[in-house]
Design a protein around this motif. Structure first.
Motif, PDB file in Angstrom:
ATOM      1  N   VAL A  48      13.306  31.414 -33.026  1.00 45.03           N
ATOM      2  CA  VAL A  48      14.267  30.990 -32.012  1.00 45.03           C
ATOM      3  C   VAL A  48      15.284  32.101 -31.737  1.00 45.03           C
ATOM      4  O   VAL A  48      15.689  32.326 -30.587  1.00 45.03           O
ATOM      5  CB  VAL A  48      14.961  29.684 -32.442  1.00 45.03           C
ATOM      6  N   ALA A  49      15.675  32.817 -32.784  1.00 46.57           N
ATOM      7  CA  ALA A  49      16.621  33.917 -32.593  1.00 46.57           C
ATOM      8  C   ALA A  49      16.006  35.026 -31.744  1.00 46.57           C
ATOM      9  O   ALA A  49      16.687  35.638 -30.911  1.00 46.57           O
ATOM     10  CB  ALA A  49      17.056  34.473 -33.947  1.00 46.57           C
ATOM     11  N   GLU A  50      14.720  35.277 -31.942  1.00 47.47           N
ATOM     12  CA  GLU A  50      14.046  36.358 -31.212  1.00 47.47           C
ATOM     13  C   GLU A  50      13.742  35.979 -29.770  1.00 47.47           C
ATOM     14  O   GLU A  50      13.925  36.787 -28.855  1.00 47.47           O
ATOM     15  CB  GLU A  50      12.740  36.717 -31.937  1.00 47.47           C
ATOM     16  N   PHE A  51      13.277  34.735 -29.558  1.00 48.69           N
ATOM     17  CA  PHE A  51      12.764  34.359 -28.240  1.00 48.69           C
ATOM     18  C   PHE A  51      13.540  33.222 -27.564  1.00 48.69           C
ATOM     19  O   PHE A  51      13.238  32.865 -26.432  1.00 48.69           O
ATOM     20  CB  PHE A  51      11.292  33.985 -28.341  1.00 48.69           C
ATOM     21  N   VAL A  55       4.511  35.039 -28.915  1.00 46.55           N
ATOM     22  CA  VAL A  55       3.836  34.470 -30.081  1.00 46.55           C
ATOM     23  C   VAL A  55       4.439  35.010 -31.371  1.00 46.55           C
ATOM     24  O   VAL A  55       4.577  36.227 -31.557  1.00 46.55           O
ATOM     25  CB  VAL A  55       2.329  34.770 -30.051  1.00 46.55           C
ATOM     26  N   VAL A  56       4.788  34.092 -32.260  1.00 41.81           N
ATOM     27  CA  VAL A  56       5.199  34.437 -33.612  1.00 41.81           C
ATOM     28  C   VAL A  56       3.976  34.263 -34.505  1.00 41.81           C
ATOM     29  O   VAL A  56       3.409  33.168 -34.574  1.00 41.81           O
ATOM     30  CB  VAL A  56       6.346  33.530 -34.087  1.00 41.81           C
ATOM     31  N   VAL A  57       3.556  35.339 -35.148  1.00 44.57           N
ATOM     32  CA  VAL A  57       2.370  35.289 -36.006  1.00 44.57           C
ATOM     33  C   VAL A  57       2.814  35.321 -37.463  1.00 44.57           C
ATOM     34  O   VAL A  57       3.663  36.121 -37.851  1.00 44.57           O
ATOM     35  CB  VAL A  57       1.392  36.445 -35.695  1.00 44.57           C
ATOM     36  N   ASN A  58       2.250  34.429 -38.253  1.00 46.00           N
ATOM     37  CA  ASN A  58       2.690  34.228 -39.631  1.00 46.00           C
ATOM     38  C   ASN A  58       1.585  34.522 -40.629  1.00 46.00           C
ATOM     39  O   ASN A  58       0.405  34.312 -40.360  1.00 46.00           O
ATOM     40  CB  ASN A  58       3.163  32.776 -39.810  1.00 46.00           C
ATOM     41  N   THR A  59       1.987  34.976 -41.794  1.00 44.26           N
ATOM     42  CA  THR A  59       1.100  35.105 -42.935  1.00 44.26           C
ATOM     43  C   THR A  59       1.911  34.943 -44.211  1.00 44.26           C
ATOM     44  O   THR A  59       3.137  35.112 -44.202  1.00 44.26           O
ATOM     45  CB  THR A  59       0.398  36.477 -42.961  1.00 44.26           C
ATOM     46  N   ARG A  60       1.233  34.641 -45.294  1.00 43.06           N
ATOM     47  CA  ARG A  60       1.891  34.628 -46.598  1.00 43.06           C
ATOM     48  C   ARG A  60       1.810  35.995 -47.256  1.00 43.06           C
ATOM     49  O   ARG A  60       2.759  36.435 -47.914  1.00 43.06           O
ATOM     50  CB  ARG A  60       1.250  33.582 -47.515  1.00 43.06           C
TER      51      ARG A  60
END
Length: 250
Positions: free
Chosen positions: A80-83, A34-39
């Motif tokens: 995509v680079a990470e996973f 999971v990629v978790v995002n925030t501003r």
């Protein structure tokens, strides 16, 4: 972590707290990276990522303003680079500001619609090519009951959330043949701490419309999002699914 989403990679915007955090944890619990995002809530998404890793999962925290095209492109590239791939997108980020309509500035209108609607557009546009390359994917947009019934002093929020319904249907039609499902989950009154922009939770009439009684829980919203991301949900697309205790009956 092992589960029905083993080998899948998910991106959840606005994942620092409430529905976004619960969704990230639910997807990770079924084996997705999971990629978790925030501003801005960097400490919070780092904590969410750390919680996933501590349970044996894979997670990446990415700070990005989803209203900026270059930032979204960089975020998806980092995922995509990470996973190595991207299979699931949950467009959860929102701003539920309050402003009387006749006092609302154009800047306030643009800020809310930019995060909710433009952000979903930019994230979906960046993610879909990777889903096509992977042979399919899942997009879940986080709607709002105000987009169906309106709300006092929230014309910008109601409009943006209603726009997500149209985006959901359009993308479902355009990409269904490529194995991508697109749905909208519509939470009702959900309990727990609220963001400063959300104001006080409605009382009285708002609660009286909930047929099951009481407020919902973020875990119940996350459970529906998770269901729509599972392989067995491939035949559900273009739908707005209300998780509101019957507060809105289409």
């Amino acid at each position: 972590m092992a589960g029905r989403l083993d080998g899948k990679v998910a991106l959840v915007t606005g994942a620092a707290r409430r529905n976004g955090r619960a969704t990230a944890l639910a997807l990770a619990g079924e084996g997705a990276a999971v990629v978790v995002n925030t501003r801005a809530a960097v400490a919070e998404i780092e904590a969410v990522a750390a919680e996933i890793r501590a349970a044996g999962g894979r997670a990446l925290a990415v700070r990005a303003d989803i209203t900026e095209e270059a930032a979204v492109a960089a975020m998806v590239a980092a995922a995509v680079a990470e996973f190595g791939r991207l299979d699931i997108l949950v467009n959860n980020a929102a701003d539920r500001a309050i402003a009387p309509f006749c006092d609302m500035t154009l800047a306030e209108w643009w800020r809310v619609t930019g995060i909710v609607l433009d952000g979903a557009f930019l994230c979906a546009r960046a993610a879909i090519p990777h889903m096509i390359a992977a042979g399919g994917g899942r997009i879940v947009n986080m709607g709002g009951v105000t987009g169906h019934v309106g709300a006092h002093e929230r014309a910008h929020v109601s409009t943006a959330k209603a726009g997500l319904v149209g985006l959901t249907k359009a993308l479902a039609v355009e990409f269904g043949g490529q194995g991508i499902t697109v749905n909208c989950v519509v939470p009702g009154l959900i309990g727990g701490p609220r963001s400063a922009s959300a104001g006080e939770a409605p009382s009285g009439g708002g609660r009286s419309r909930i047929l099951t009684g009481g407020e919902g829980r973020v875990e119940e919203v996350a459970a529906m999002i998770l269901h729509l991301c599972l392989p067995e949900s491939r035949f559900i697309t273009g739908q707005s699914i209300h998780v509101s205790g019957g507060a809105y009956l289409p």
